[in-house]
Design a protein around this motif. Structure first.
Motif, PDB file in Angstrom:
ATOM      1  N   ASP A 103      34.892  28.244  33.591  1.00 35.24           N
ATOM      2  CA  ASP A 103      35.270  28.968  34.805  1.00 35.24           C
ATOM      3  C   ASP A 103      33.991  29.901  35.418  1.00 35.24           C
ATOM      4  O   ASP A 103      33.910  29.844  36.539  1.00 35.24           O
ATOM      5  CB  ASP A 103      36.266  29.980  34.386  1.00 35.24           C
ATOM      6  N   GLU A 131      40.039  33.856  43.635  1.00 35.26           N
ATOM      7  CA  GLU A 131      40.775  33.111  42.799  1.00 35.26           C
ATOM      8  C   GLU A 131      39.904  32.820  41.426  1.00 35.26           C
ATOM      9  O   GLU A 131      40.419  32.915  40.277  1.00 35.26           O
ATOM     10  CB  GLU A 131      41.302  31.960  43.120  1.00 35.26           C
ATOM     11  N   LEU A 132      38.724  32.554  41.514  1.00 36.84           N
ATOM     12  CA  LEU A 132      37.851  32.021  40.246  1.00 36.84           C
ATOM     13  C   LEU A 132      37.701  33.108  39.462  1.00 36.84           C
ATOM     14  O   LEU A 132      37.702  33.316  38.214  1.00 36.84           O
ATOM     15  CB  LEU A 132      36.824  31.169  40.524  1.00 36.84           C
ATOM     16  N   THR A 135      40.698  33.993  37.426  1.00 33.84           N
ATOM     17  CA  THR A 135      40.684  33.213  36.353  1.00 33.84           C
ATOM     18  C   THR A 135      39.947  33.766  35.149  1.00 33.84           C
ATOM     19  O   THR A 135      40.353  33.644  34.071  1.00 33.84           O
ATOM     20  CB  THR A 135      40.568  31.682  36.699  1.00 33.84           C
ATOM     21  N   GLN A 138      41.618  36.669  33.407  1.00 32.51           N
ATOM     22  CA  GLN A 138      42.596  36.292  32.470  1.00 32.51           C
ATOM     23  C   GLN A 138      42.232  35.786  31.401  1.00 32.51           C
ATOM     24  O   GLN A 138      42.914  36.085  30.284  1.00 32.51           O
ATOM     25  CB  GLN A 138      43.536  35.440  33.443  1.00 32.51           C
ATOM     26  N   ASP A 139      41.430  34.819  31.436  1.00 31.82           N
ATOM     27  CA  ASP A 139      40.802  34.035  30.351  1.00 31.82           C
ATOM     28  C   ASP A 139      40.182  34.976  29.329  1.00 31.82           C
ATOM     29  O   ASP A 139      40.410  34.853  28.008  1.00 31.82           O
ATOM     30  CB  ASP A 139      39.785  32.957  30.520  1.00 31.82           C
TER      31      ASP A 139
END
Length: 254
Positions: A103, A131-132, A135, A138-139
């Protein structure tokens, strides 16, 4: 049009205007006009107008240069935070570590490959970059540490994600022009007044006075060009660069 060509044309235009006006004014001046009879109050006003405008120009140059330096600092902070995330996840299990690093690499590639051009051309960031980043967040935040060692690394990683988000937001805020339109209006009107006061001193058509008047107007044109060149930190002139990303993520070049 290259920036250097814009500068040359601006300087030539400023010099040409001063020389032409001087020649026309000298040709139409009465034969008994004595340039040495310029009232002292005009000389005093010309001096103070020049001093005040020089101060304004200096402040404007300092302002746009500071904005350009701040923009570069935002890029450095963003790249460094991304690099810290990439390195600190080494204590996580291989599958989690590899997913987060993938990511991170995707985000760096997006910034270098597409987002930078979008900022330069349109003055905005890309939705894909946001968006990246989501991500990555979130990860990192959704992972539940299994050991004390992982738990110790968790909070610093979350802090680096926050630093990444903050640096990205700062980069977004600095994509536009630094100088407001009203300031530009003041700078241009001030330039006209300052150069115009030269004619109030009744300069003559001697080579020395024409050269000095041309150099004076050329200096003002150069300062205005310098402000214009630094005005947009990511798209014009000596801009902030994406080099910090390339230094830390050389493969992001594509």
């Amino acid at each position: 049009m290259p920036d250097w060509l814009v500068l040359v044309l601006a300087i030539l235009a400023a010099c040409a205007v001063v020389v032409v006006i001087t020649l026309v004014r000298d040709k139409r001046a009465p034969e008994d006009e004595d340039p040495s009879e310029t009232p002292d109050v005009i000389e005093y006003m010309t001096m103070w107008i020049g001093v005040i405008y020089a101060i304004v120009l200096g402040l404007a140059v300092a302002g746009v240069w500071e904005a350009r330096s701040a923009a570069q600092d935002h890029v450095q902070a963003e790249a460094q935070a991304l690099h810290e995330i990439h390195e600190r996840v080494r204590v996580y299990p291989p599958d989690v570590r590899d997913r987060i690093r993938a990511d991170v690499d995707a985000y760096a590639g997006q910034v270098v490959g597409k987002e930078w051009k979008e900022m330069s051309d349109h003055g905005r960031l890309t939705q894909r970059g946001a968006e990246l980043l989501a991500t990555i967040r979130q990860d990192v935040t959704d992972y539940q540490p299994k050991t004390d060692f992982e738990a110790q690394a968790y909070q610093p990683l979350v802090d680096q994600v926050a630093a990444l988000d903050q640096a990205r937001s700062a980069r977004a805020d600095s994509t536009g022009a630094t100088m407001p339109n009203v300031v530009w209006a003041g700078l241009l009107v001030g330039a006209v007044i300052t150069v115009g006061m030269v004619f109030a001193l009744q300069i003559r058509r001697t080579r020395r006075e024409l050269v000095l008047a041309g150099l004076f107007s050329a200096t003002i044109a150069f300062m205005l060009f310098l402000i214009w060149d630094f005005d947009e930190p990511y798209s014009r002139g000596i801009t902030a660069t994406v080099q910090p990303f390339l230094n830390l993520f050389p493969h992001a070049r594509g």
